[in-house]
Structure formats: structure tokens, C-alpha cells
Design an enzyme around this catalytic site. Structure first.
Site, PDB file in Angstrom:
ATOM      1  N   HIS A 137       0.867  -1.189   0.000  1.00  0.00           N
ATOM      2  CA  HIS A 137       0.000   0.000   0.000  1.00  0.00           C
ATOM      3  C   HIS A 137       0.902   1.238   0.000  1.00  0.00           C
ATOM      4  O   HIS A 137       0.956   1.992   0.977  1.00  0.00           O
ATOM      5  CB  HIS A 137      -0.900  -0.027   1.231  1.00  0.00           C
ATOM      6  CG  HIS A 137      -2.094   0.884   1.147  1.00  0.00           C
ATOM      7  ND1 HIS A 137      -2.407   1.622   0.024  1.00  0.00           N
ATOM      8  CD2 HIS A 137      -3.061   1.185   2.068  1.00  0.00           C
ATOM      9  CE1 HIS A 137      -3.500   2.332   0.241  1.00  0.00           C
ATOM     10  NE2 HIS A 137      -3.913   2.076   1.474  1.00  0.00           N
ATOM     11  N   CYS A 267      -3.757   3.463   9.150  1.00  0.00           N
ATOM     12  CA  CYS A 267      -4.198   3.849   7.805  1.00  0.00           C
ATOM     13  C   CYS A 267      -5.702   4.084   7.725  1.00  0.00           C
ATOM     14  O   CYS A 267      -6.172   4.769   6.823  1.00  0.00           O
ATOM     15  CB  CYS A 267      -3.768   2.795   6.799  1.00  0.00           C
ATOM     16  SG  CYS A 267      -4.502   1.160   7.061  1.00  0.00           S
ATOM     17  N   ARG A 295      -3.344  11.925   2.525  1.00  0.00           N
ATOM     18  CA  ARG A 295      -3.471  11.074   1.338  1.00  0.00           C
ATOM     19  C   ARG A 295      -3.631  11.950   0.089  1.00  0.00           C
ATOM     20  O   ARG A 295      -3.054  11.677  -0.959  1.00  0.00           O
ATOM     21  CB  ARG A 295      -4.668  10.127   1.488  1.00  0.00           C
ATOM     22  CG  ARG A 295      -4.501   9.045   2.551  1.00  0.00           C
ATOM     23  CD  ARG A 295      -3.438   8.032   2.170  1.00  0.00           C
ATOM     24  NE  ARG A 295      -3.723   7.370   0.916  1.00  0.00           N
ATOM     25  CZ  ARG A 295      -4.528   6.305   0.767  1.00  0.00           C
ATOM     26  NH1 ARG A 295      -5.093   5.761   1.833  1.00  0.00           N
ATOM     27  NH2 ARG A 295      -4.736   5.762  -0.425  1.00  0.00           N
TER      28      ARG A 295
HETATM   29  N1  NVA Z   1      -4.534  -3.836   5.616  1.00  0.00           N
HETATM   30  C1  NVA Z   1      -5.797  -3.249   5.244  1.00  0.00           C
HETATM   31  C2  NVA Z   1      -5.600  -1.850   4.795  1.00  0.00           C
HETATM   32  C3  NVA Z   1      -6.855  -1.116   4.410  1.00  0.00           C
HETATM   33  C4  NVA Z   1      -6.603   0.279   3.907  1.00  0.00           C
HETATM   34  C5  NVA Z   1      -6.459  -4.081   4.167  1.00  0.00           C
HETATM   35  O1  NVA Z   1      -5.747  -4.523   3.249  1.00  0.00           O
HETATM   36  O2  NVA Z   1      -7.658  -4.306   4.235  1.00  0.00           O
HETATM   37  N1   CP Z   2      -6.362   3.735   4.157  1.00  0.00           N
HETATM   38  C1   CP Z   2      -7.069   3.447   3.035  1.00  0.00           C
HETATM   39  O1   CP Z   2      -6.500   3.084   1.988  1.00  0.00           O
HETATM   40  O2   CP Z   2      -8.404   3.646   3.163  1.00  0.00           O
HETATM   41  P1   CP Z   2      -9.532   3.193   2.145  1.00  0.00           P
HETATM   42  O3   CP Z   2      -9.589   1.685   2.174  1.00  0.00           O
HETATM   43  O4   CP Z   2     -10.781   3.838   2.654  1.00  0.00           O
HETATM   44  O5   CP Z   2      -9.159   3.670   0.763  1.00  0.00           O
END
Ligand code: NVA
Ligand code: CP
Length: 310
Positions: A137, A267, A295
Site C-alpha cells: 500500500h 491507515c 493522502r
Molecule cells: N490492511 C488493510 C488496509 C486497508 C486500507 C487491508 O488490506 O484491508
Molecule cells: N487507508 C485506506 O487506503 O483507506 P480506504 O480503504 O478507505 O481507501
């Protein structure tokens, strides 16, 4: 024709590029302080450009921050879920890449599989941006680092403690620890460690990485404590995870073990009462809301870099 500037994984970018993107993000944010959120930046580096966004998974922050970012850069965006596209009926990602590359100037994808991201980048002739995969990410980590720098100065020499799953967000921290010179202490259960490839990448880049199953050891003296959900999108072992991560909740007692000015990042979305308590998330050490706003600012500079304006 030169290769498009893909923003897929931070380990592929050199330190100078990462620092240039972060520097641009701070400058752009400062330059528009107090402006209405829809006003276009003076240099409008995306004027006349369009971003396509494809979501194979849910999103709030990534969706709206990229859309708002393109507007602030003077461009526009198109958003779709994969199920609305022929992609959802079996058209290949390579054919999708070829067609979209003839219609838009960049493509952002949130993918169920990292391989889909790599295939898109391999076939697209415009920049591809990773808006999250199960493996990384990168946009989130730029926003996090921007937020930490604004409060505590350059990240070089700082210690960041990750508490919880060695997941996609953790992997992107590993991808930059060595390049940007911060120490990364990771506390996670044995079964949920980061991948050996990501740990090896961090060590190869000179990263100082400590891996432990003890959250108190990880946060001791840290400048920043980071947590994420115990159950990410696509994870199916919910019960096992709730069991394994129970001792990894970030509460005020754990934050007290960190450095005196330690801050907290997440996040989002957060699962209050699981990986983090309300008191930490809403407390004075939390920078999560600033990071969510960042962001937009960080991704504007990613887009500007993709378009060759940095
Ligand atoms: N680790 C989480 C981050 C969401 C922004 C996921 O992949 O669901
Ligand atoms: N942190 C993040 O990526 O949030 P969303 O899943 O809402 O995009």
C-alpha cells in the site's frame, strides 16, 4: 517511447525520488493553506489529463483522495468498480490496459491480487498507480511519512514501531526503511510475520529491522507507533486472527512505553476496541486524521511525478 513512470512499489523507487515526492507534497500543501478544497494549484500539473480508477475492493480514502487530488491538479478522474467493467466478466487485464491507455493519462488500481497490478503495469503505456493490493500500500506510507515529518522532522534516524499483522501496509514500510534511513521495529505473532521477500528487501537496502512477538519491546523508545486492522480485506481466518492478535492492541499503556513524544498512526478504517482503543485513536498522540488528509497531498505529488512534473 520512454517507459511510463509506474508507482507500484516503493522498493522500486530510489531515495532521491521518494524525497522529491515528499518535498513536493509538503510544498503543495503549504501553498494552498486556507484555500477552498476544489481550487486548482497554481501550476496545474495535471491540466488536460485524466486518471482512470478501478476498484476491485472497497475504499473511502483512496477513492476520494485521488479524485480530489486530480481536481486540485487541474485534471479529472473516472471511477469504476471492476464488476462494472468487462474485466468482471473475464476480459483480461492486459486488454483492459491497452484500451484504457488510449483513453486516459494514468490508471490507479486497487486489486484483489498483486499479480493483477503487475500485469496492468506490464501492459499499460501510461503510468499505473497501486491503490492497495494484498502485498503493498505505497500511497498510504507516503502519507504516513509526510505526517510524521510534519510533526517530528525528517524520518531519517527515527524509530517506527509496527504492532500487529505483517501485512500490505507493513510491507510498504519495509520497502522504504533502508532507503529513508529509519529503524523499523515489528511486533507480530509468528504466524503473521511479513514475507521473507519483503524482509530481505529491507535488509538489502540497509534497513535496520527488528522482528519480535513482544509489542512492548517493539515500541520501547519509538518515535511513532503504527497499527492496522487484524483482518484485512480478503482475509478469511477471522477467528484465528482475533485469537492471535489479542495481545497486540495499542492502548494508552502501550503508548506510554514508547518515546515521550511518540505519535500514533493507522491507515484507517480502524476497528475500535480491537487493534486500537478509542483513547489512543482520539487522543492527543494520534495523527491518524492528519494522515488521512495527507493522502490527498501525497498522492498529488505521486501524480505530478507520474506526469513528469517532478
Ligand atoms: N490492511 C488493510 C488496509 C486497508 C486500507 C487491508 O488490506 O484491508
Ligand atoms: N487507508 C485506506 O487506503 O483507506 P480506504 O480503504 O478507505 O481507501
Amino acid at each position: 517511447m520512454s517507459e511510463p513512470r509506474h508507482f507500484v512499489d516503493l522498493w522500486r523507487l530510489d531515495a532521491a525520488t521518494l524525497l522529491a515526492i515528499l518535498g513536493d507534497a509538503h510544498r503543495r500543501k503549504a501553498a494552498r493553506a486556507g484555500w477552498p478544497k476544489g481550487r486548482v494549484d497554481a501550476d496545474a500539473p495535471a491540466a488536460g489529463r485524466t486518471l482512470a480508477m478501478i476498484f476491485e475492493r472497497n475504499s473511502t480514502r483512496t477513492r476520494f483522495s485521488f479524485d480530489a487530488a486530480m481536481r486540485q491538479l487541474g485534471g479529472s478522474s473516472l471511477i469504476s468498480t471492476s464488476t462494472d467493467l468487462q474485466l468482471g466478466r473475464g476480459e483480461t487485464i492486459e486488454d483492459t490496459a491497452r484500451v484504457l491507455s488510449s483513453m486516459v493519462d494514468a490508471i490507479m488500481l486497487r486489486a484483489e491480487r498483486h499479480e493483477t497490478m503487475e500485469a496492468l503495469a506490464g501492459a499499460a503505456t501510461v503510468p499505473v498507480i497501486n491503490g492497495l493490493t494484498p502485498r503493498s500500500h505505497p500511497c498510504q506510507i507516503l502519507a504516513d511519512l509526510m505526517t510524521l515529518e510534519a510533526r517530528r522532522g525528517p524520518v531519517a534516524g527515527k524509530t517506527i514501531a509496527w504492532v500487529g499483522d505483517g501485512n500490505n501496509v507493513c510491507a510498504s514500510y519495509l520497502h522504504v526503511a533502508g532507503k529513508l534511513g529509519f529503524s523499523l521495529n515489528i511486533a507480530c505473532p509468528d504466524a503473521y510475520r511479513p514475507s521473507p521477500d519483503d524482509l530481505a528487501r529491507a535488509v538489502e537496502a540497509g534497513g535496520r529491522v527488528m522482528l519480535t512477538d513482544d509489542p512492548r519491546a517493539a515500541v520501547a523508545g519509538a518515535d511513532c507507533v503504527v497499527a492496522d486492522t487484524w483482518v484485512s480485506m480478503g482475509d478469511v481466518d477471522h477467528e484465528a486472527r482475533m485469537q492471535a492478535f489479542g495481545p497486540y492492541q495499542v492502548d494508552e499503556a502501550l503508548m506510554d512505553q514508547a518515546g515521550p513524544d511518540a505519535v500514533f498512526l493507522h491507515c484507517l478504517p480502524a476497528h475500535r476496541g480491537e487493534e486500537v482503543t478509542d483513547a489512543v485513536l482520539d487522543g492527543p498522540r494520534s495523527l491518524v486524521w492528519a494522515a488521512a488528509e495527507n493522502r490527498i497531498h501525497a498522492q498529488k505529488s505521486v501524480l505530478a511525478w507520474c506526469f513528469g512534473a517532478i
